[in-house]
Write an enzyme that holds these catalytic residues in place. Structure first.
Site, PDB file in Angstrom:
ATOM      1  N   LYS A  31      41.321  51.165  17.975  1.00 49.09           N
ATOM      2  CA  LYS A  31      42.101  52.108  18.805  1.00 49.09           C
ATOM      3  C   LYS A  31      43.024  52.939  17.907  1.00 49.09           C
ATOM      4  O   LYS A  31      43.199  54.139  18.131  1.00 49.09           O
ATOM      5  CB  LYS A  31      42.925  51.360  19.860  1.00 49.09           C
ATOM      6  CG  LYS A  31      42.120  50.726  20.979  1.00 49.09           C
ATOM      7  CD  LYS A  31      41.358  51.728  21.854  1.00 49.09           C
ATOM      8  CE  LYS A  31      42.252  52.572  22.729  1.00 49.09           C
ATOM      9  NZ  LYS A  31      41.433  53.402  23.680  1.00 49.09           N
ATOM     10  N   THR A  60      46.713  52.350  23.503  1.00 50.51           N
ATOM     11  CA  THR A  60      47.362  51.072  23.802  1.00 50.51           C
ATOM     12  C   THR A  60      48.593  50.851  22.923  1.00 50.51           C
ATOM     13  O   THR A  60      48.688  51.395  21.823  1.00 50.51           O
ATOM     14  CB  THR A  60      46.343  49.936  23.553  1.00 50.51           C
ATOM     15  OG1 THR A  60      47.005  48.687  23.627  1.00 50.51           O
ATOM     16  CG2 THR A  60      45.683  50.041  22.172  1.00 50.51           C
ATOM     17  N   ASP A  61      49.478  49.989  23.393  1.00 52.98           N
ATOM     18  CA  ASP A  61      50.639  49.616  22.575  1.00 52.98           C
ATOM     19  C   ASP A  61      50.236  48.696  21.417  1.00 52.98           C
ATOM     20  O   ASP A  61      51.003  48.496  20.481  1.00 52.98           O
ATOM     21  CB  ASP A  61      51.728  48.947  23.430  1.00 52.98           C
ATOM     22  CG  ASP A  61      51.266  47.676  24.138  1.00 52.98           C
ATOM     23  OD1 ASP A  61      50.071  47.331  24.060  1.00 52.98           O
ATOM     24  OD2 ASP A  61      52.114  47.017  24.782  1.00 52.98           O
ATOM     25  N   GLU A  62      49.018  48.134  21.488  1.00 51.60           N
ATOM     26  CA  GLU A  62      48.609  47.172  20.454  1.00 51.60           C
ATOM     27  C   GLU A  62      48.485  47.815  19.079  1.00 51.60           C
ATOM     28  O   GLU A  62      48.460  47.113  18.072  1.00 51.60           O
ATOM     29  CB  GLU A  62      47.296  46.494  20.838  1.00 51.60           C
ATOM     30  CG  GLU A  62      47.410  45.713  22.116  1.00 51.60           C
ATOM     31  CD  GLU A  62      46.343  44.633  22.297  1.00 51.60           C
ATOM     32  OE1 GLU A  62      45.615  44.339  21.344  1.00 51.60           O
ATOM     33  OE2 GLU A  62      46.269  44.099  23.402  1.00 51.60           O
ATOM     34  N   TYR A  81      40.132  45.081  17.591  1.00 51.52           N
ATOM     35  CA  TYR A  81      40.271  46.016  18.727  1.00 51.52           C
ATOM     36  C   TYR A  81      41.367  47.033  18.442  1.00 51.52           C
ATOM     37  O   TYR A  81      41.148  48.246  18.535  1.00 51.52           O
ATOM     38  CB  TYR A  81      40.577  45.247  20.031  1.00 51.52           C
ATOM     39  CG  TYR A  81      41.175  46.118  21.120  1.00 51.52           C
ATOM     40  CD1 TYR A  81      40.405  47.095  21.757  1.00 51.52           C
ATOM     41  CD2 TYR A  81      42.518  45.993  21.500  1.00 51.52           C
ATOM     42  CE1 TYR A  81      40.955  47.913  22.746  1.00 51.52           C
ATOM     43  CE2 TYR A  81      43.066  46.794  22.490  1.00 51.52           C
ATOM     44  CZ  TYR A  81      42.291  47.755  23.107  1.00 51.52           C
ATOM     45  OH  TYR A  81      42.827  48.561  24.089  1.00 51.52           O
TER      46      TYR A  81
END
Ligand code: NAD
Ligand code: DAU
Length: 372
Positions: free
Chosen positions: A166, A137-139, A162
């Protein structure tokens, strides 16, 4: 005709997984073994029409179960892995990160270890062409201010439990390439939307709340920005990166489509006003609703809420020729129509423990404030 390749997909019963499995099987190039634990986020109806397909095999199991993964490698001899299984909802990770550490970190580690053991024993061409693609993810890059973009070189700065889990999984994948030469590829994508997304996420949540005449809970002042990509565009990028990406490489993938949350919710309301007007639903008419936008409520913000995500996808465009194709308004309309046409899927997704989650998450926030 070339022989079909067998691939192991994890998390194939979730939102992106369902769309990816459909793409892979539909391409005629692959036989898919889907390993999924069927957590709350999976919906057995999502792939119901594929269950009998000779190119599809479902295995219910956990990605932390190394013996099971080893037995799947042994039995199916896959030419690659597409690893999607994860706990994926930021708000749940804020309540408790236990499952996120187990699945996203320990589970990815288990996948890597089992893959390494299998890959080490492959010979010649099979060893050279094998790929482990990790969907991320970009997060992991944190939060942007008003300007700039995330790209492959952006330093990691995860802000939620989260995204921390990741980021940890990405680091393990990277290390397995660097240390053991495992041919890994990482994709870091922005916010997906489209059919089969579990209704805890903002787009389906707003669609389904609106249709039930419930408040539309916008966190904070609604100024947070997300870069939305239609799920099928993301899946095409993942397939391309798996087939043609360079081992050890990471690819940032985005929709080039930044939307403020409040603007997004207004767009959903205006499409719904047009295709499912409240005046035509007796309950909403009785409620006196003229437009779904009257349901918008600003509620208590997400703790640590990332302000803005935006992706520069230049590398995957330049190296692999990928581009997002689905224009946002068309994709959003398609998504809304899909939720309207699939009430059984929605009922299934909304059953079980989902009601308790909604109660917990939104009761704490209070549907108090009026639109500014
Ligand atoms: P999802 O929550 O809809 O689906 C996750 C799937 O993984 C479910 O089918 C679930 O049953 C399965 N799963 C969970 N824990 C498991 C375990 N321990 N063992 C086996 N299976 C397990 O998630 P999604 O939105 O489809 O996201 C898929 C992947 O893409 C995730 O890795 C996520 O981090 C990543 N991603 C998502 C987005 C997005 O906008 N949704 C964007 C970028 C990246
Ligand atoms: O950027 C990629 C990520 O996008 C993925 O890695 C995650 O798995 C996926 O869930 C998504 O994370 P977000 O936190 O951005 O998605 P979510 O749908 O939860 O929220 C989108 C935005 O909408 C965010 O700014 C919070 C806001 N929001 C969300 C909910 C659920 C609201 O305003 N109200 C809500 O009720």
């Amino acid at each position: 005709m070339t022989e079909k390749q067998t691939v192991l997909v994890t998390g194939g019963s979730g939102f992106i997984g369902t769309n990816l499995v459909r793409l892979l099987i539909g391409s005629g190039q692959y036989r898919v073994v889907n390993l999924d634990a069927l957590t709350y986020a999976a919906n057995p109806l999502s792939l119901a029409d594929i269950v009998g397909d000779s190119n599809y095999e479902f295995v219910r199991g956990n990605i932390t179960d190394r013996q099971l993964i080893a037995s799947l490698f042994e039995k199916h001899q896959p030419t690659g892995v597409l690893h999607l299984a994860a706990e994926s909802h930021v708000d749940r990770s804020i309540v408790s990160a236990d499952d996120f550490v187990q699945t996203n970190v320990v589970g990815t580690y288990a996948m890597l270890e089992a893959t390494r053991a299998y890959w080490n024993n492959l010979a010649g061409d099979l060893k050279n062409t094998f790929r482990f693609l990790h969907v991320s993810t970009d997060e992991v890059f944190g939060s942007l201010g008003e300007d700039g973009y995330f790209s492959e070189g952006t330093p990691y700065a995860p802000n939620s439990p989260y995204s921390a889990s990741k980021a940890a999984s990405d680091h393990f994948v990277r290390a397995y390439h660097h240390t053991y030469g495992l041919p890994t590829i990482i994709t870091n994508c922005s916010n997906n939307y489209g059919p089969y997304q579990f209704p805890e996420k903002v787009i389906p949540l707003m669609i389904l709340n609106a249709l039930s005449g419930k408040p539309l809970p916008v966190y904070g002042d609604g100024s947070n920005v997300r870069d939305w990509i239609y799920v099928e565009d993301h899946c095409r990028a993942v397939k391309l990166a798996f087939e043609s990406g360079k081992p050890g490489e990471t690819y940032a993938i985005g929709g080039n489509n930044e939307q403020k949350n409040i603007d997004l919710v207004h767009q959903i309301c205006s499409i719904l006003d047009e295709i499912a007007p409240p005046s035509e639903a007796p309950r909403l008419r009785e409620q006196g609703l003229k437009s779904y936008s009257e349901l918008i409520n600003f509620v208590q913000d997400r703790p640590g809420h990332d302000h803005r995500y935006a992706i520069d996808s230049a590398r995957i465009t330049r190296q692999l020729g990928w581009q997002a194709e689905v224009e946002f308004e068309a994709g959003l309309r398609r998504t809304i129509e899909w939720y309207l046409s699939n009430p059984q899927w929605v009922d299934q997704a909304s059953s079980g423990s989902y009601g308790e989650w909604i109660e917990k998450n939104y009761a704490e926030r209070g549907y108090a404030q009026k639109e500014k």
